[in-house]
Design a protein around this motif. Structure first.
Motif, PDB file in Angstrom:
ATOM      1  N   TYR A   1       0.781  -1.406   0.132  1.00  0.00           N
ATOM      2  CA  TYR A   1       0.064   0.104  -0.008  1.00  0.00           C
ATOM      3  C   TYR A   1       0.893   1.180  -0.160  1.00  0.00           C
ATOM      4  N   GLU A   2       1.916   1.343   0.606  1.00  0.00           N
ATOM      5  CA  GLU A   2       2.736   2.315   1.054  1.00  0.00           C
ATOM      6  C   GLU A   2       3.595   2.627  -0.578  1.00  0.00           C
ATOM      7  N   PHE A   3       4.022   1.588  -1.198  1.00  0.00           N
ATOM      8  CA  PHE A   3       4.751   1.749  -2.249  1.00  0.00           C
ATOM      9  C   PHE A   3       3.980   2.230  -3.449  1.00  0.00           C
ATOM     10  N   VAL A   4       2.690   1.664  -3.605  1.00  0.00           N
ATOM     11  CA  VAL A   4       1.583   2.201  -4.642  1.00  0.00           C
ATOM     12  C   VAL A   4       1.255   3.543  -4.579  1.00  0.00           C
ATOM     13  N   THR A   5       1.044   3.882  -3.217  1.00  0.00           N
ATOM     14  CA  THR A   5       0.362   5.277  -2.767  1.00  0.00           C
ATOM     15  C   THR A   5       1.653   6.361  -3.333  1.00  0.00           C
ATOM     16  N   GLU A   6       2.756   5.911  -2.879  1.00  0.00           N
ATOM     17  CA  GLU A   6       4.046   6.706  -3.026  1.00  0.00           C
ATOM     18  C   GLU A   6       4.253   6.859  -4.957  1.00  0.00           C
ATOM     19  N   ALA A   7       4.319   5.741  -5.404  1.00  0.00           N
ATOM     20  CA  ALA A   7       4.636   5.518  -6.867  1.00  0.00           C
ATOM     21  C   ALA A   7       3.764   6.189  -7.516  1.00  0.00           C
TER      22      ALA A   7
ATOM     23  N   VAL B   1       4.615  10.289  -8.065  1.00  0.00           N
ATOM     24  CA  VAL B   1       5.770  10.760  -8.748  1.00  0.00           C
ATOM     25  C   VAL B   1       5.280  11.301 -10.284  1.00  0.00           C
ATOM     26  N   PRO B   2       6.030  12.286 -10.647  1.00  0.00           N
ATOM     27  CA  PRO B   2       5.492  12.869 -12.177  1.00  0.00           C
ATOM     28  C   PRO B   2       5.931  12.008 -13.297  1.00  0.00           C
ATOM     29  N   ASN B   3       6.839  11.024 -13.232  1.00  0.00           N
ATOM     30  CA  ASN B   3       6.852  10.070 -14.472  1.00  0.00           C
ATOM     31  C   ASN B   3       7.522   8.765 -13.933  1.00  0.00           C
ATOM     32  N   GLY B   4       7.406   7.688 -14.909  1.00  0.00           N
ATOM     33  CA  GLY B   4       7.929   6.584 -14.525  1.00  0.00           C
ATOM     34  C   GLY B   4       6.562   5.377 -15.046  1.00  0.00           C
ATOM     35  N   ILE B   5       6.638   4.310 -14.819  1.00  0.00           N
ATOM     36  CA  ILE B   5       5.979   3.131 -15.336  1.00  0.00           C
ATOM     37  C   ILE B   5       5.712   2.310 -14.212  1.00  0.00           C
TER      38      ILE B   5
ATOM     39  N   GLY C   1       8.096  12.538 -19.158  1.00  0.00           N
ATOM     40  CA  GLY C   1       7.247  13.264 -18.020  1.00  0.00           C
ATOM     41  C   GLY C   1       5.904  12.894 -17.808  1.00  0.00           C
ATOM     42  N   HIS C   2       5.417  11.891 -17.905  1.00  0.00           N
ATOM     43  CA  HIS C   2       4.049  11.184 -17.697  1.00  0.00           C
ATOM     44  C   HIS C   2       4.137   9.831 -16.931  1.00  0.00           C
ATOM     45  N   LEU C   3       3.397  10.055 -15.932  1.00  0.00           N
ATOM     46  CA  LEU C   3       3.393   8.850 -15.064  1.00  0.00           C
ATOM     47  C   LEU C   3       2.259   7.587 -16.041  1.00  0.00           C
ATOM     48  N   VAL C   4       2.791   6.538 -16.292  1.00  0.00           N
ATOM     49  CA  VAL C   4       2.230   5.501 -17.012  1.00  0.00           C
ATOM     50  C   VAL C   4       1.811   4.375 -16.049  1.00  0.00           C
ATOM     51  N   LEU C   5       0.438   3.873 -16.140  1.00  0.00           N
ATOM     52  CA  LEU C   5      -0.075   2.604 -15.328  1.00  0.00           C
ATOM     53  C   LEU C   5      -0.509   1.754 -16.335  1.00  0.00           C
ATOM     54  N   SER C   6      -0.142   0.583 -16.141  1.00  0.00           N
ATOM     55  CA  SER C   6      -0.473  -0.525 -17.149  1.00  0.00           C
ATOM     56  C   SER C   6      -0.462  -1.975 -16.514  1.00  0.00           C
TER      57      SER C   6
ATOM     58  N   LEU D   1      16.229   0.955 -21.324  1.00  0.00           N
ATOM     59  CA  LEU D   1      14.913   1.919 -21.447  1.00  0.00           C
ATOM     60  C   LEU D   1      14.004   1.323 -20.343  1.00  0.00           C
ATOM     61  N   ILE D   2      13.944  -0.042 -20.085  1.00  0.00           N
ATOM     62  CA  ILE D   2      13.259  -0.467 -19.185  1.00  0.00           C
ATOM     63  C   ILE D   2      13.444  -0.119 -18.113  1.00  0.00           C
ATOM     64  N   SER D   3      14.827  -0.364 -17.718  1.00  0.00           N
ATOM     65  CA  SER D   3      15.521  -0.028 -16.131  1.00  0.00           C
ATOM     66  C   SER D   3      15.490   1.333 -15.770  1.00  0.00           C
ATOM     67  N   SER D   4      15.395   2.059 -16.619  1.00  0.00           N
ATOM     68  CA  SER D   4      15.185   3.637 -16.616  1.00  0.00           C
ATOM     69  C   SER D   4      13.869   4.193 -16.330  1.00  0.00           C
ATOM     70  N   THR D   5      13.001   3.508 -16.686  1.00  0.00           N
ATOM     71  CA  THR D   5      11.675   3.957 -16.482  1.00  0.00           C
ATOM     72  C   THR D   5      10.618   3.144 -15.736  1.00  0.00           C
ATOM     73  N   LEU D   6      10.866   1.906 -15.382  1.00  0.00           N
ATOM     74  CA  LEU D   6      10.137   1.037 -14.783  1.00  0.00           C
ATOM     75  C   LEU D   6      10.308   1.228 -13.277  1.00  0.00           C
ATOM     76  N   MET D   7       9.231   1.317 -12.446  1.00  0.00           N
ATOM     77  CA  MET D   7       9.378   1.709 -11.067  1.00  0.00           C
ATOM     78  C   MET D   7       9.060   0.572 -10.204  1.00  0.00           C
ATOM     79  N   GLY D   8       8.310  -0.440 -10.568  1.00  0.00           N
ATOM     80  CA  GLY D   8       7.864  -1.640  -9.833  1.00  0.00           C
ATOM     81  C   GLY D   8       6.918  -2.359 -10.628  1.00  0.00           C
ATOM     82  N   VAL D   9       6.919  -3.820 -10.375  1.00  0.00           N
ATOM     83  CA  VAL D   9       5.772  -4.558 -10.724  1.00  0.00           C
ATOM     84  C   VAL D   9       5.062  -5.195  -9.617  1.00  0.00           C
TER      85      VAL D   9
END
Length: 568
Positions: free
Chosen positions: A311-317, A320-324, A416-421, A444-452
């Motif tokens: 819960y804490e990770f998802v609410t923080e993630a 953020v302004p950008n990331g996947i 600069g977009h937050l992407v959820l998928s 590119l994956i390692s620099s944009t992916l925050m978590g799975v």
């Protein structure tokens, strides 16, 4: 101006100039936000009183307003509308003659209700207007719990020779007029409505209508498991499936190609959406209805049952302004619900949110939702390319299916977009290697992916009949546990009771696996490490696996050994 809502009463009072544009906006907004009936919102906001609203509806219908206070309802009058039908259509018989029936509807402006009721009661139905709260109270008082159930109706239908003769005359269903006539026969209308009513009462997520060579099966999916209801006679397959196609505005004559549609109907005072899918099979069309009941889905992150660290990770993630952020798991594991809950949390007035979905499951106010339609060329990748020109802050993609979609998602994140998928993989580490296998560059994956976030839904033990038991060694071996590992932990199962239809389970809960992409995981992604290596490193760094989170649910008495073994 906010998105128009389709409500006959609101359209009527606006069309007659009884509310101005600002009041319309306020009422529509309150309705979409809370689901409170329009008739109540108009009173709560002090715009119109109840008597004025009822009179406006009566004038529109060319009928009268009546009061139910002090009115008697003899049994012979009540019997003109069966109990289940009265509850389904929220209506009450007021006066009956040989050819007409005066009926008070809780929602009198819905024209389909009077038309469909005409088929059931075999009389001309004339609506009158009364206080909806009085109508609902009278239905509860006079109809109580009794009424026709599905098995009673099946017995009547099986013995109805006129239906059998009409089905025989319709043959293979090539004569569209005959088939439409069959689909609108009173017993068929009544039966289909009853099946839908029963399914929603039983909390079904899907209803399956399946014709076979010698039988016609109807099954409900409740909490992920399929249950069969009493099978109707085989000859009812054509009229019943045709009835559903009529309700969903599908082409009755087309039985060689799959079709998709949607049905909306009011059950009591809540709106139920059904997504309809037909599939041609050897012995007729198979139809599956997905039940989308807004009132049963709580789109709040707190209600998803996340462990505290998830819960804490998802609410923080999601702040953020950008990331996947990717949610992964098989079909039906609640990925869309998780994403909807996340975007509802960030749906504020200062953010622009866009979603691309196939199809759109629930409408969420304040979010631009795009339904993917590949037949006209509107694919995920094409929608996403347009999204980037719409100045969004947050983008939700229903599913990353191909390299092009993955590349645009990464490009959106980098700009600069937050992407959820979502992704279809068995576990969280598998999502990383799936993206690499698609052809995406690892850096590119390692620099944009925050978590799975990997997830599954397991059935919850019924609280009514939960019983402790001593697991056998073979049961513990399934979880790689020995009796020495248990200490004083208690295991439970559901004995089965009326509350859970003797299944031992009621409702479902999530189990989760969170892969946080830190420096160590990034290094492995850049080296194109296989899933096994990524998983080992993540576990070393403290990742709780699906199986371990399942054990937490077992030890807390929420689910059983069998459920966790089945889904992990």
């Amino acid at each position: 101006m906010s998105e128009e809502i389709s409500n006959p009463l609101l359209s009527l009072v606006r069309g007659q100039g009884l509310i101005d544009d600002l009041q319309y906006e306020e009422v529509a907004g309150e309705f979409k936000r809370t689901g409170t009936p329009i008739i109540q919102v108009l009173q709560d906001f002090g715009i119109m009183d109840l008597d004025a609203i009822l009179q406006v509806m009566a004038n529109q219908l060319g009928t009268e307003v009546i009061s139910l206070k002090g009115r008697s309802f003899p049994p012979e009058l009540l019997s003109t509308i069966p109990a289940k039908t009265a509850k389904l259509y929220q209506c009450l018989p007021i006066e009956s003659s040989d050819s007409t029936l005066l009926v008070a509807f809780a929602e009198p402006l819905d024209p389909g209700r009077a038309d469909e009721l005409t088929f059931v009661v075999k009389k001309e139905v004339r609506p009158v207007v009364a206080n909806p709260a009085e109508i609902r109270d009278a239905i509860d008082k006079y109809y109580g719990e009794e009424g026709t159930d599905v098995s009673d109706l099946l017995a009547q239908l099986g013995a109805d020779e006129s239906i059998a003769r009409e089905v025989s005359a319709a043959g293979d269903g090539d004569d569209a007029a005959l088939v439409v006539g069959l689909a609108n026969e009173a017993p068929i209308v009544k039966f289909v409505n009853l099946v839908l009513f029963q399914a929603v009462q039983d909390r079904a997520s899907d209803i399956h209508f399946e014709p076979f060579e010698t039988e016609f099966r109807i099954r409900y999916r409740v909490d992920g498991a399929l249950y069969e209801m009493a099978p109707p006679p085989k000859h009812l397959a054509l009229p019943v499936i045709s009835r559903i196609k009529v309700m969903a505005n599908l082409n009755i004559s087309e039985r060689r190609l799959p079709q998709d549609g949607r049905v909306s109907f009011n059950l009591g005072n809540k709106m139920i959406d059904l997504r309809v899918s037909t599939l041609p099979t050897q012995f007729g069309e198979s139809v599956v209805l997905r039940v989308l009941d807004r009132s049963s889905v709580n789109l709040e992150l707190e209600s998803l049952g996340f462990p505290k660290y998830v819960y804490e990770f998802v609410t923080e993630a999601i702040q953020v302004p950008n990331g996947i952020l990717v949610v992964t798991g098989p079909t039906g594991c609640g990925k869309t619900t998780t994403l909807y809950s996340a975007i509802r949390r960030v749906n504020t007035i200062d953010s622009k949110l866009l979603t691309a979905e196939d199809p759109v499951e629930f409408d969420i106010e304040g979010i631009m939702q795009v339904a993917i339609n590949e037949s006209v060329g509107l694919t995920f990748s094409r929608a996403l390319r347009s999204f980037l020109r719409q100045d969004p802050d947050v983008i939700m993609i229903g599913e990353i299916r191909d390299l092009e979609t993955a590349q645009i998602a990464i490009q959106a994140s980098l700009t600069g977009h937050l992407v959820l998928s979502t992704l279809h993989t068995n576990d969280a580490p598998g999502a990383v290697t799936r993206l690499v296998d698609m052809g995406t560059e690892p850096f590119l994956i390692s620099s944009t992916l925050m978590g799975v976030l990997g997830q599954r839904l397991v059935r919850s033990i019924c609280k009514n009949c939960r019983t402790p038991f001593e697991p056998t060694e073979s049961q513990l071996a399934l979880l790689n546990l020995s009796p020495h590992d248990l200490g004083d932990k208690v295991f439970y199962y559901g004995r089965g009771c009326s509350a859970c239809n003797d299944t031992g389970y009621r409702g479902r809960k999530g189990i989760f696996e969170l892969l946080i992409v830190n420096d160590a995981i990034r290094a492995l992604i850049n080296e194109r490490a296989p899933t096994v290596v990524v998983r080992q490193k993540a576990v070393e760094l403290g990742m709780v696996t699906l199986r371990e989170d399942g054990l937490r649910s077992i030890f807390e008495g929420d689910t059983t050994i069998e459920e966790v073994v089945k889904y992990t």
